[in-house]
Design an enzyme around this catalytic site. Structure first.
Site, PDB file in Angstrom:
ATOM      1  NE  ARG A   1      -4.023  -1.900   2.106  1.00 49.95           N
ATOM      2  CZ  ARG A   1      -4.961  -1.846   1.519  1.00 49.95           C
ATOM      3  NH1 ARG A   1      -5.457  -1.340   0.754  1.00 49.95           N
ATOM      4  NH2 ARG A   1      -6.096  -3.070   1.626  1.00 49.95           N
TER       5      ARG A   1
ATOM      6  N   GLY B   1      -6.873  -0.317  -6.781  1.00 49.17           N
ATOM      7  CA  GLY B   1      -8.387   0.346  -6.351  1.00 49.17           C
ATOM      8  C   GLY B   1      -8.140   1.729  -6.335  1.00 49.17           C
ATOM      9  N   GLY B   2      -9.034   2.670  -5.668  1.00 59.47           N
ATOM     10  CA  GLY B   2      -8.934   4.083  -5.664  1.00 59.47           C
ATOM     11  C   GLY B   2      -7.953   4.579  -5.157  1.00 59.47           C
ATOM     12  N   GLY B   3      -6.991   4.070  -4.002  1.00 54.02           N
ATOM     13  CA  GLY B   3      -5.818   4.880  -3.784  1.00 54.02           C
ATOM     14  C   GLY B   3      -4.854   4.790  -4.989  1.00 54.02           C
TER      15      GLY B   3
ATOM     16  CG  ASP C   1     -13.663  -2.927  -0.690  1.00 50.08           C
ATOM     17  OD1 ASP C   1     -13.733  -4.229  -0.284  1.00 50.08           O
ATOM     18  OD2 ASP C   1     -12.862  -1.905   0.162  1.00 50.08           O
TER      19      ASP C   1
ATOM     20  NE  ARG D   1     -25.258 -20.773  19.103  1.00 49.84           N
ATOM     21  CZ  ARG D   1     -24.360 -21.373  19.152  1.00 49.84           C
ATOM     22  NH1 ARG D   1     -23.688 -21.733  18.110  1.00 49.84           N
ATOM     23  NH2 ARG D   1     -23.935 -21.948  20.307  1.00 49.84           N
TER      24      ARG D   1
ATOM     25  CG  MET E   1     -12.902  -7.325   3.852  1.00 52.13           C
ATOM     26  SD  MET E   1     -11.392  -7.652   2.939  1.00 52.13           S
ATOM     27  CE  MET E   1     -10.137  -8.030   4.374  1.00 52.13           C
ATOM     28  N   GLY E   2     -15.386  -4.214   3.396  1.00 52.18           N
ATOM     29  CA  GLY E   2     -15.910  -2.889   2.721  1.00 52.18           C
ATOM     30  C   GLY E   2     -16.157  -1.856   3.730  1.00 52.18           C
TER      31      GLY E   2
END
Ligand code: F6P
Length: 376
Positions: A74, A110-112, A135, A170, A177-178
């Site tokens: 990242r 992705g976006g980054g 995502d 139950r 994720m997201g």
């Protein structure tokens, strides 16, 4: 004269990355006039000049493999941890681009990654990108590769949780994720028949969620599946986040850097405290309904393993189209999906446009029609 293309994968990995690398690589090598080189671990590998040979032998065996053979990170070119410092390494990256005589660099992310790629294109580098993320939140494209596979995995998990929730009477809360977009929780929730779906786009009231579960109990159904996106917020939490964001924007507009920093720190602290949110919700629902509750966090399972057929096709299509657009002279663009076609979109139109679930989306209305509760 041969042309040279570099390829890197950045951000969180997602199924289909290797299919895209193969799509780019095989299309490029086909005519014999383009050479390709891979950079390891995203922008860090380009900065450190760590490369990987991508020839036919390497490309031949990766279509079905999960992850990315190039590795990923990242790390951002302009904020790169180097030793104990965080440095702007943009110029080093530009030098390495030139050192490899690149005619284009294809950044898959992705976006980054789209933002980082845009910054490099502003430095004069010829950049093309592909949209990938589980995502599905990259703007200006119908879809991103990786999303379909992750939705399949999360759906299968919900299917499996159904039988155990049913047997033990139950509530099972399943965290999907997201952080900023609810596509995955919504898609898997609809496909898996979740009774409650909570997504970041729709702030929820725990009381309303409990009420929906109790109504099921009254109809004789003593189990419920609650699909929650990791970034889903209660109405109160959403109000606090919005207030802090607004404070930060106002302080920035007033050029009050001290106040902006304070709001930003408060926002970070509040968001950090939300990490155990789904566990908190699980306990709340147990208390409010009297039904035993359990939490399952799917986590990185959703990103691992072999890509679905749909993602293999999509990634191959986009990888191959990207090289075709390069040959036509397209630059500074993301290759977006438009139905069964692809289209280059200028990077400046992509950045800052996160694709969240529109509130009038048919997936939401269909879910409501089959009695799914969104907690609103
Ligand atoms: O960006 C994709 C994503 O999988 C998000 O859904 C998730 O919140 C995040 O990455 C997890 O990041 P990491 O792999 O760094 O833990």
């Amino acid at each position: 004269m041969k042309k040279h293309i570099g390829i890197l994968t950045a951000g969180g990995d997602s199924p289909g990355l290797n299919a895209a690398i193969r799509g780019i690589g095989k299309t490029a090598l086909k005519g014999g006039d383009i050479q390709i080189v891979g950079f390891r671990d995203g922008f860090r590998g380009l900065m450190e000049n760590r490369t990987m040979r991508l020839d036919y032998d390497v490309l031949a065996s990766i279509l079905t493999q999960g992850g990315t053979i190039l590795g990923t990170s990242r790390d951002k070119p302009h904020k790169m941890p180097v030793g104990n410092e965080v440095m702007d390494m943009t110029q080093v990256i530009c030098e390495n681009y030139k050192r490899h005589n690149l005619d284009a660099l294809i950044c898959i992310g992705g976006g980054g990654t789209q933002k980082n790629a845009y910054r490099l294109s502003q430095q004069g580098l010829n950049i093309l990108t592909l949209p990938k993320t589980i995502d599905n939140d990259v703007g200006m494209t119908d879809v991103t590769f990786g999303f379909h596979t992750a939705m399949e995995i999360a759906t299968e998990a919900i299917d499996r949780l159904h039988s155990t929730a049913h047997s033990h009477h139950r509530i099972i809360v399943v965290e999907i994720m997201g952080h900023n977009a609810g596509w995955l929780a919504l898609g898997a929730g609809v496909a898996g028949g979740a009774d409650v779906i909570l997504i970041p786009e729709i702030p929820y009231d725990p009381i309303k969620v409990a009420q929906a579960i109790r109504e099921r109990q009254q109809r004789g159904t003593n189990f419920s599946i609650v699909a929650v996106a990791e970034g889903a917020l209660s109405v109160d939490e959403h109000a606090t986040v919005s207030r802090l964001k607004e404070q930060k924007i106002k302080a920035k507009e007033a050029e009050d850097s001290k106040a902006a920093k304070k709001a930003s720190e408060q926002l970070k602290e509040f968001t950090r405290a939300l990490h155990n949110n789904t566990l908190k919700l699980t306990n709340q629902l147990e208390e409010l309904t009297g039904l035993e509750s359990r939490l399952t966090i799917l986590g990185h399972l959703q990103r691992g393993g072999t890509p679905s057929a749909a993602d293999r096709v999509l990634a191959t299509r986009l990888g191959s189209a990207c090289v075709e657009y390069f040959k036509q002279g397209v630059s500074g663009a993301m290759i977006a999906v438009r139905g069964e076609k692809s289209e280059p979109v200028p990077l400046e139109d992509v950045i800052g446009k996160r694709y969240t679930v529109p509130l009038d989306h048919e997936w939401i209305s269909a879910a409501r029609n089959v009695n799914t509760c969104f907690g609103d």
